[in-house]
Design an enzyme around this catalytic site. Sequence first.
Site, PDB file in Angstrom:
ATOM      1  N   ASP A  96       2.573  -8.920 -53.592  1.00  0.00           N
ATOM      2  CA  ASP A  96       1.813  -9.383 -54.817  1.00  0.00           C
ATOM      3  C   ASP A  96       2.678 -10.128 -55.963  1.00  0.00           C
ATOM      4  O   ASP A  96       3.616  -9.586 -56.128  1.00  0.00           O
ATOM      5  CB  ASP A  96       0.913  -8.438 -55.355  1.00  0.00           C
ATOM      6  CG  ASP A  96       0.116  -8.657 -56.778  1.00  0.00           C
ATOM      7  OD1 ASP A  96      -0.673  -9.560 -56.439  1.00  0.00           O
ATOM      8  OD2 ASP A  96       0.409  -8.087 -57.564  1.00  0.00           O
ATOM      9  N   GLU A 129       2.803 -14.096 -52.069  1.00  0.00           N
ATOM     10  CA  GLU A 129       1.765 -14.753 -53.046  1.00  0.00           C
ATOM     11  C   GLU A 129       2.283 -15.751 -53.954  1.00  0.00           C
ATOM     12  O   GLU A 129       2.721 -15.106 -55.108  1.00  0.00           O
ATOM     13  CB  GLU A 129       0.958 -13.651 -53.750  1.00  0.00           C
ATOM     14  CG  GLU A 129      -0.142 -14.301 -54.478  1.00  0.00           C
ATOM     15  CD  GLU A 129      -1.029 -13.377 -55.493  1.00  0.00           C
ATOM     16  OE1 GLU A 129      -2.121 -13.354 -55.771  1.00  0.00           O
ATOM     17  OE2 GLU A 129      -0.267 -12.543 -55.964  1.00  0.00           O
TER      18      GLU A 129
END
Length: 852
Positions: A491, A546
Amino acid sequence: MVSTLSGIRFPLIPSPFKSSLHSNFTGDRRSTTLCLLLDNTSSLSRKIFAGKSSNDSDFSSLTVAASKKVLVPGGQSDGSSPLTEQLETPSTVSEDFQELDDVEGVTMEDDEKAEDEANKSDISSLDVGNVDDDKAKGEETPSPSKGKLSFGTKSIPPPGTGQKIYEIDPLLKGFRDHLDYRYGQYKRLREEIDKYEGGLEVFSRGYEKFGFTRSATGITYREWAPGAKSASLIGDFNNWNMNADVMTRNEFGVWEIFLPNNADGSPAIPHGSRVKIRMDTPSGIKDSIPAWIKFSVQAPAEIPYNGIYYDPPEEEKYVFQHPQPKRPQSLRIYEAHVGMSSTEPKINSYAEFRDDVLPRIKKLGYNAVQLMAIQEHSYYASFGYHVTNFFAPSSRCGTPDDLKSLIDRAHELGLLVLMDIVHSHASNNTLDGLNMFDGTDSHYFHSGSRGYHWMWDSRLFNYGSWEVLRYLLSNARWWLEEFKFDGFRFDGVTSMMYTHHGLQVAFTGNYKEYFGLATDVEAVTYLMLVNDLIHGLYPEAVSIGEDVSGMPAFCVPVQDGGVGFDYRLHMAIADKWIELLQKMDEDWQMGDIVHTLTNRRWREKCVAYAESHDQALVGDKTIAFWLMDKDMYDFMALDRPSTPTIDRGIALHKMIRLITMGLGGEGYLNFMGNEFGHPEWIDFPRGVQHLPNGKIVPGNNNSFDKCRRRFDLADAEYLRYHGLQEFDRAMQHLEGTYSFMTSEHQYISRKDEGDRVIVFERGNLIFVFNFHWSNSYSDYRVGCLKPGKYKIVLDSDESTFGGFNRIAHTAEYFTVDGWYDERPHSFQLYAPCRTAVVYALVENKETLPIKG
C-alpha cells in the site's frame, strides 16, 4: 464465568491493570494469569490522536544509508514512457528510441567509501545480545552479529549489475547518475547486511531475536528502545509489578530480560496473558505494547489494546494441510475485507469468511484473494491502513490460528492469498502503536515534519535506519513464513518513493519527475531489498505495488536495476471511468478510453481494475451508483418494469468491466460486491471524533449497517444484481479458458469516434464494443489476423446477464480475405447498441487459445 477461544482462556473479571500497578509480586507467576475476552462486536475502537513531543531522544536513529540525494542533470524534455497499445512486435514500441552511450559499471565515490568506514561503529549496534549468554539461557536462535549462519536451505541470490534497465528503456540513460547512485546504495546495504548480519536471509528473521522468543529453559524478551531510560516487562504474569522484571540495556539501546521456566517446567508467561513494556522515557512514564507482539486485543469497555503473549500448546496450533498453489499465469484478484464480509451488520470472523466467502470467490472464477486490514489496527474505520501492531493479525476476526485456517482452506481451493501490507506509514496512535514508542518521535520514524503525513495523519518510517530495515523486512518475512501468504499488495508506494508523497503533484510522465531531489532514495532502496527478500526466498510469491506516479523500472527485477515488483496497480483506469461517468455518453471518446487502458510501460506488468475499495467508501461513489443512483432501490427486481437509467447502467457496468479486463493489464482486480453492483457504500462504525485541532467529526452511532456486503442480493435470481454477478463470473471463466490477459498478441484495430465502436484482438479472441447509446449495426465488418470460423464466447446482451438477447448464438462467422482495418482478414457481425461481444477462433471444431 470463563470464555475460551482457540486455547486462550478469557476470565470475565475486572482488569487489575490500574489497581495493581504498584503491588509487590511474590509467589508462582502462574497464580496471576488474567486474560482478555476477545469481543468481535465491541464498538469502542477509536483513534487516539497524540501530540508531538518537543523532547528529542538522547539516542539518534542508527542509519546506514547516505541521506544525500543526487540531482540529475537535464534529460529528455519529453520523458513520456513507451506504451503498449499495439503489442504485436516489440519494435512497435521501441522504434523511436535512439541508441545512446554504452552502459558503464556502477562506481561509488571515494568519499562515500570513507563515510562507510566511519559508520562501522553504528552498524555494530546490531549485536543485540551475547551468544554465550543465549546458550546459557537455552536459546536456540543464534546471534545475528556473529557471522553468517545457516537457517535451512533458503538463500537469496547476490545483487546483479543493475544495468539491464538501460537496455529495456534507453531513455533512462539520461538519468544514470541518479539510477547508478541508487543501485550503489542498494548494493552497499546488501554488502553490509552480509558482513554484519550474515546475509539478508538471517537479517529478515528479526522475529526470532526480538520480541518474545521461547527456548527449552525460558522466555527471552528483547526490545529496541534507545530513547528509554529504564524498562520493565509487566503483565498478568507478574501482577503488573514494574519492579518484578526489570530489563537491562546494552550500549545500542536494546533492552532485554530472560524469564526462566517455573519450577514445574511451565513457561513463566502463560499463553493468552496480557503483557506490556513500561518505560521511563523523555516524555514520561509510558506503557507500550511490545513492537514485535504477535497478538493484540481490546477488552470490552476498554479503549486501549493489550499485547497478548501468544504461544498455544503444540496440540492447539493450527497445522497447514495443503500446499501453496503455483503462481498462475494471470492474476484474477478478489479484493476482500474479512470483517465486513458478512451479510449481517457485524464483524465477520476468519472462520466465517473461510466457510462462506472463499467458496463464493472460487465459484466466481477468481484465482487469488487479496485480504485487507490483516495487520492489527486499533481504529476499525481506518480500513486497516493505520496499523498499530505490525506482526499481529487483527483480533476482531479471531486468533492467528483462525487466520491460518482461512489461508489453508484457500490453498485447498487453489486460491492464492495476497496480503494488503502497509509499510508506507504507521498509526499516529501513541497508546497502542509504534508512535513515540520510546518517548521520542525519531525512533522508528523521521523526526519533525518529514516523519508526519499531514493528509493521512500518520507517521512515516525512517527507511535509512538499520533497525527499521530489520523490523520491516522481518515483518514481510513473518507473514510469508508463519502464515503462508502467497505475496503482497504494498500500500501507498507512491507516498514512500517521494518526499512530497505524491500530494498535490501531477505526474506528467517526464522522467525528471522520478529522478531528482524529490525522490526518497532510502525508501526506494528498502523496496528493492524487500522485493529481493520476497523473490529470493519465495520465487512463487507475488509482489504488487500501489503506485500512481508511473515510476520507470518499477516492475523490472532488482538485479536488472529496477524496483523489483511483479505488478503495478493500474490506478489511472478507475479515475478515468469516474471522469467519464460524470459526462454524457456523447462526450465519451473511444481513443481516450483505449489510451488510458493501454498506457503502461513495456515489459512492466499491470493489474487493472475498474474500481477498488476506494470508490466504494462513503464520500465516493461506485460505478453502479454513478450509473443508476437511487433507481437501484426501486427497479432492480425482474418482476418490475425497468427504467432507462437502469437499462443504461446495467449495460455499461458490464462493458466497463470487460474492456478493463480486456485491455487494462496482465492482471485484474475486483473489490468484493462490486462484481454485482453493490447498491450501498461502505461506512465503518464510527463514534464522534475530537481532533487535536478542536474540530469535531460526527460519527454514525457506531452503526454496522453499511459495513457489510449484501451477497444475498446477488444470489437472488429475481433481482438484476444476479445478472451482473453472472456476467462477472463468465468474464473470469473466459479469461481462465483463453488466458487473453497474458497473451503477447494484442492489437487495437478500431477506435471509431463516429460509430462509438472499439475492436481489438487479444490472443485468439476478438472483442467488439459498441458504446453507442442508440445505434445498432447490422453487417458490421471487423478485421482479424487469423482466417477461419469464429463463434461467440461471451455476449453482454444475453438475458442471463440482464440483457435483451438480440444476438443469435447459433450463428457462425466466416472470414474473407482482404485487408480491412489493417488486418489481413475480416468478417461481418451484428453489433447492438451498448453491448460487448467476444468472438473466438474455432480450430478443429474446438476453440483453442493462443499460447503467448
